[in-house]
Design an enzyme around this catalytic site. Structure first.
Site, mmCIF file in Angstrom:
data_model
loop_
_atom_site.group_PDB
_atom_site.id
_atom_site.type_symbol
_atom_site.label_atom_id
_atom_site.label_comp_id
_atom_site.label_asym_id
_atom_site.label_seq_id
_atom_site.Cartn_x
_atom_site.Cartn_y
_atom_site.Cartn_z
ATOM 1 C CG ASN A 8 -14.741 3.805 -11.803
ATOM 2 O OD1 ASN A 8 -15.483 3.154 -11.063
ATOM 3 N ND2 ASN A 8 -15.041 4.033 -13.073
ATOM 4 C CD1 TRP A 9 -11.121 0.400 -7.013
ATOM 5 C CD2 TRP A 9 -12.211 -0.524 -5.272
ATOM 6 N NE1 TRP A 9 -10.279 0.418 -5.937
ATOM 7 C CE2 TRP A 9 -10.919 -0.138 -4.848
ATOM 8 C CE3 TRP A 9 -13.066 -1.117 -4.351
ATOM 9 C CZ2 TRP A 9 -10.475 -0.334 -3.542
ATOM 10 C CZ3 TRP A 9 -12.623 -1.306 -3.048
ATOM 11 C CH2 TRP A 9 -11.339 -0.925 -2.655
ATOM 12 C CE LYS A 10 -13.631 1.130 -15.164
ATOM 13 N NZ LYS A 10 -13.388 1.066 -16.585
ATOM 14 C CG HIS A 93 -17.487 5.801 -16.240
ATOM 15 N ND1 HIS A 93 -17.403 4.841 -17.221
ATOM 16 C CD2 HIS A 93 -16.240 5.952 -15.728
ATOM 17 C CE1 HIS A 93 -16.144 4.413 -17.287
ATOM 18 N NE2 HIS A 93 -15.421 5.073 -16.390
ATOM 19 C CD GLU A 95 -16.652 1.223 -17.984
ATOM 20 O OE1 GLU A 95 -17.015 1.073 -16.807
ATOM 21 O OE2 GLU A 95 -15.462 1.111 -18.347
ATOM 22 C CD GLU A 163 -12.661 8.443 -17.095
ATOM 23 O OE1 GLU A 163 -11.751 7.932 -16.470
ATOM 24 O OE2 GLU A 163 -13.803 7.956 -17.134
ATOM 25 N N GLY A 169 -9.625 1.480 -20.441
ATOM 26 C CA GLY A 169 -9.501 0.020 -20.394
ATOM 27 C C GLY A 169 -8.770 -0.579 -21.584
ATOM 28 C CB SER A 208 -4.836 3.238 -20.318
ATOM 29 O OG SER A 208 -5.848 2.457 -20.920
ATOM 30 N N GLY A 229 -8.999 3.453 -13.367
ATOM 31 C CA GLY A 229 -9.811 2.238 -13.334
ATOM 32 C C GLY A 229 -8.976 1.036 -12.936
#
Ligand code: PEP
Length: 249
Positions: A8-10, A93, A95, A163, A169, A208, A229
């Site tokens: 997941n490159w965000k 997700h 976020e 997650e 992160g 992580s 991530g």
């Protein structure tokens, strides 16, 4: 089950940066057929990367969608548009749940849209640190599953990513024991709703993950891969994560 590693490159990497990443991973990853690898770049890179993956074993995914098919929804992207470019879509997700106030109802509508279009949804679920400290983690996960999958009859293609928000992160992953324990709870909830299909659902751990801890996660019975991530942004680190995941084959 073949391990599944999803990047997941965000909101990272321009089109040129995405292409340069691909050029570095294509050869090493083409030698690893025992792991399914999916890259979820920003929407802007999907079209070019879709040309680059032709003839490789790498698959593409999107990081979000809107549930309507087309119409006056400025700035949104639908599943029918994505279908030409990728085969997976991340839904729910944390976020998006927190920064963009995505509700379980909205997530449910997105899941239905993704499934109806024949794409594979990656449903993200996970508890906050408060819920874990209060002993409510299982209840939160259970509700996210029940509400997210409400009135969805078939989950043939579903992928679930556990997650925990406190591990995303932060550099502090959950222990593989906690991840395994939560995966068992998730699988039994899916069993309650869909019976034996629960055995076929890949359950990934995310939070992580890096090249040093991935082996520990994928060696657990109920963890079928990872959603990665920040460690997926560097080609060397990502190649090493995919390579280390071959343990279950
Ligand atoms: C994620 O955002 O899905 C994620 C797992 O991020 P990170 O690996 O950076 O914790």
């Amino acid at each position: 089950m073949k391990p599944l590693i999803i990047a997941n490159w965000k909101m990272n990497k321009s089109v040129n940066e995405s292409l340069s990443f691909f050029n570095q991973i294509i050869d090493p990853l083409s030698k690893i057929n025992s792991v399914t690898t999916v890259i979820c770049p920003p929407f802007t890179s999907l079209s070019e990367l879709n040309k680059s993956i032709a003839g490789t074993n790498i698959k593409l995914g999107a990081q979000n969608i809107y549930f309507e098919n087309n119409g006056a929804y400025t700035g949104e992207i639908s599943t029918s548009m994505l279908k030409e470019l990728c085969s997976y879509v991340i839904v729910g997700h944390s976020e998006r749940r927190t920064l963009f106030n995505e509700s379980d109802l909205e997530i449910n509508m997105k899941l239905k849209a993704v499934i109806n279009e024949g794409l594979t949804p990656i449903l993200c679920i996970g508890e906050s640190i408060e819920s874990r400290t209060n002993g409510n983690a299982n209840q939160v996960i259970g509700e996210q599953i029940t509400k997210g999958l409400e009135k969805i009859a078939s989950i043939n293609n579903l992928v679930i990513a556990y997650e925990p928000i406190w591990a995303i992160g932060t550099g502090k992953s959950a222990s593989s024991e906690i991840a395994q324990e939560m995966s068992v709870i998730i699988r039994s909830k899916i069993h309650e709703l869909y019976g034996v299909m629960s055995e076929k659902i890949p359950i990934l751990y995310g939070g992580s993950v890096n090249s040093e801890n991935i082996k520990d996660f994928v060696s657990k019975d109920d963890i079928n891969g990872a959603l990665v991530g920040s460690a997926s942004l560097d080609p060397k680190s990502f190649i090493s994560i995919v390579s280390e995941s071959q343990i279950q084959t």
